[in-house]
Design an enzyme around this catalytic site. Structure first.
Site: not given
Ligand code: G3P
Length: 218
Positions: A83
């Site tokens: 990633k």
């Molecule tokens: O896969 C990406 C994720 O970890 C981000 O999520 O909820 O931090 O925007 P969030």
């Protein structure tokens, strides 16, 4: 549509694998920190649980560092996907890594143009963060529609991964918009199967059966 779990907690990954509903994992150092584990500890365990599609994030921000880290992470298992952040340096690293057959997931994508560039360079996965767009008052799902259209217009094979999922509604939106993958936190995956009418209906069947004094079929 494939479902991934967005987690660094091995027990969560294990439970969803046993249920048979997940096809991969996305993880990052923030998730490991939240789970009170080191990223290294968490990743070592998860690599043993899931046979393919485990996205591991590099920590470098310059292309040579990302390339070095990406190559080293790839050696941890055939199930690893690298990633990289969608920056100029990330694009440089993407180009080099994909040329040697390494699968790359381009993350932190917030625009259709970013998605176009990473597809041109052969990314395996593009990860638009839909929840974070919703957070700032935009309609995040529009971005999935745009990317789907662009990829279909030109036959790009890059998989569209709906990231930053916050609710079951997001999962439904992802499927309706023909995203290839949605990566979900554990609690969202748990909620996907639940419906109060299912529980009420099941209770009614069992109560009726008991009250009528019938015998089971088998
Ligand atoms: O896969 C990406 C994720 O970890 C981000 O999520 O909820 O931090 O925007 P969030």
């Amino acid at each position: 549509m494939q479902l991934y779990i967005d987690s660094a907690v091995p027990q969560e990954v294990e439970k969803m694998m046993a249920l048979g509903i997940i096809d991969g994992v996305t993880t990052n150092p923030s998730l490991a920190a939240k789970a009170g584990m080191t990223y290294k500890e968490a990743v070592a365990k998860i690599l043993k649980i899931v046979p393919d599609n485990i996205s591991l994030e590099v920590l470098s921000t310059d292309a040579p560092g990302m390339i070095r880290e990406g190559r080293a992470l790839t050696k941890m298992g055939k199930n690893v996907v690298i990633k990289l952040p969608t920056t100029e340096e990330g694009l440089k690293a993407l180009k080099v890594l994909t040329k040697t057959g390494i699968r790359v997931n381009m993350t932190l994508v917030f625009s259709a143009n970013q998605a176009l560039l990473v597809a041109k360079l052969g990314a395996y996965i593009v990860s638009p963060f839909i929840g974070r767009l919703d957070d700032i008052g935009q309609t995040g799902i529009d971005l999935i529609d745009e990317i789907r259209q662009i990829y279909d217009n030109y036959g790009f094979k890059t998989k569209i991964l709906f990231a930053s999922v916050r609710s079951p509604l997001h999962v439904k939106q992802a499927a309706l918009a023909s995203a290839d993958i949605a990566t979900c936190p554990y609690d969202v995956l748990e909620k996907l199967v639940k419906h109060p009418l299912t529980d009420i209906g099941l209770k009614k069947f069992l109560d009726d059966f008991k009250e009528s004094g019938q015998k089971p079929l088998v």
